[in-house]
Each structure stands twice: as C-alpha cells, then as structure tokens.
Scaffold this motif. Structure first.
Motif: not given
Length: 293
Positions: A152, A94, A149
C-alpha cells in the motif's frame, strides 16, 4: 497549434488511455512474475521507441523532435520512472483492484499542483468529483480495517510521482507536441533504466514475449492517449475521469485472478462513477479559460 478545448474529445482519448493502462496491468503482472521490474521497464521503453517511430517519421522526423525544454522532460521522466517502477513492483505484492484503488490518491496531488503551478481553476464540480472519487477509494481500501500492507505504501509513493508527472505533462503540452513528449519519455527512461536493467538481466522465456510486447505497446499508447486528452482539457478534469479504472480493475481481478468484489468495493465504485459523471456533465471550458489556465 493548441487543440480546441473539448470534453468529448478528452473523454474519448481518456477511454483509450484507460484501456491501455488496464491491459498493461494484466501484462505487467505476468511479466514481473518472472522478470525483475527494472528489466521489464527497460524492455518497455526500448520496444516502445520502435513502436513510436512511424508517428515520429510522419510528424516531421527526428528534427521535429527537438525541444526547447530538455530539463523539464528529464525532470518529468525521472519522477515518472520512479512512479512506474513502484507501480510495477506493487503488482507483485497486492491485488490488482487494491493497487488501482490506492493509486487514485493521484488526483489529490494533481489537483493541488495544477492549481498551484498551472493556475487551473478548482471549480465546485471538479472538487465534488474528486471528493466523491476519493471517498469511494477509501471505502474500497478500508485502511482502518487492518494493518497496512507494505505494498500500500509503495503504491502511495507511486501515486505521488504520477501526480507530479501529470501536471508536468500538462505544462509540456503547451509547448511540445504529444509525439515529442512520448519520444523523450522513451529516450530518457531507456537511459535512466539501462544500468539497473543490465544488473538484473535474465533472458526472457519465449512465452513471456507477448506480455512484454503488450507492456511496451500499452506503456506508450497509455501516455500518448493521456497526453492527447490533456491537450483538450485541464488536468483537474482528466484525472477524475481516470477513476473508472478502479471498478474496471476490480472486474478484471475477479475474472482473471478470482479476486472477490465485496459490497465495499461495489459501493466505492458507485461513488467513483457518480463523481465521473458529474465531472463529465460540466460545461466545456472556453478557449480563453484554457489559454489562461
């Protein structure tokens, strides 16, 4: 001898810790793009040990590194190793600003654990600073805006581990020096990560070594400075200061990786900064308060 409480000294040490963490984020993203997370962690611990050696020698040598709390060091470093592995892995999944933002659920766990197990006081200014910071993080991440995601969730797990680790470091500073805490961190994490690192080992390319050495140095310096900050102030004071990494990481992501900063990021960063300023303006704790915390 326990250092005198000082918000100013804690803030200065915390600034150095934040700078180290941000540098480690950039170097870690470069290193993990080519090497497995376990190998990067092992290189960080081994190289960091040799970087720390001058401080060990000037602090009384290996004899002075003896501790009466070996199990506490082992427990703290197993938890921290798991958190650090998850954090580095998330760097590959990410954007940097999102990663750091989600990581800042850490102060929730730190505050709860510090109050529950260290007897620290969760005063109104501290609580307000934490709440403002977390609201800012939610605004930046906007969990309801779309699907979550997997990265996360990885960072959330890392944040929980870091919260436990911060409280355990605070406890260790009551009996062990900062150098001793970092010494055992590097020793234990080198041992914990040796087998996984050997299993996935690849010879690093020449151009990767600057990033690897930077990860190693900042991996040591970030925790050294964090521990020094914790020796001057409570964990619930130190953790909200660390919120500044969120807007700074967003700026780095924009400059280096073209990660855009939108109005939500700017608004969340403003709340985080407001919480930090409020927390820094509170009266420094008196020695008796720190002694009983």
């Amino acid at each position: 001898m326990t250092p005198a409480p000082s918000i100013t000294k804690a803030a200065l040490w915390m600034a150095l810790s934040i700078a180290s963490f941000l540098a480690m984020s950039v170097a870690g993203r470069t290193a993990t793009a080519a090497l497995n997370v376990f190998q990067v962690l092992e290189l960080r611990s081994v190289i960091g040990f040799f970087i720390l050696l001058p401080l060990v020698m000037t602090g009384g040598g290996f004899k002075a590194m003896r501790t009466e709390r070996p199990l506490a060091h082992v427990a703290r470093n197993v938890v921290h190793y798991a958190g650090q592995a998850a954090w580095l892995y998330a760097l590959t999944l990410i954007p940097l600003a999102v990663l750091i933002s989600i990581e800042f659920t850490t102060p929730i766990w730190t505050a709860i654990l510090a109050v529950s197990f260290l007897g620290e006081r969760l005063s109104r200014p501290r609580l307000t600073a934490i709440v403002l910071g977390l609201i800012g993080v939610v605004i930046i991440v906007r969990p309801g805006a779309g699907s979550i995601d997997p990265g996360h969730l990885v960072v959330l797990g890392a944040a929980m581990c870091f919260g436990v680790s911060v409280v355990m470091v605070k406890s260790l500073t009551r009996t062990d020096s900062v150098v001793r805490i970092i010494f055992w961190m590097l020793i234990i994490q080198s041992a914990v990560g040796l087998v996984p690192a050997l299993y996935v080992w690849r010879n690093p390319a020449f151009e990767l070594w600057p990033s690897i050495f930077l990860v190693a140095f900042t991996g040591m310096s970030s925790h050294y400075c964090m521990a020094r900050a914790l020796s001057h102030a409570d964990a619930t004071v130190i953790s909200p200061m660390d919120f500044l990494r969120v807007p700074l990481s967003a700026l780095i992501g924009w400059l280096l990786y073209n990660e855009q900063i939108d109005i939500f990021t700017a608004g969340g960063a403003a709340l985080i900064l407001a919480g930090n300023l409020l927390n820094l303006q509170r009266k420094a704790p008196q020695p008796a308060e720190v002694a009983t915390s």
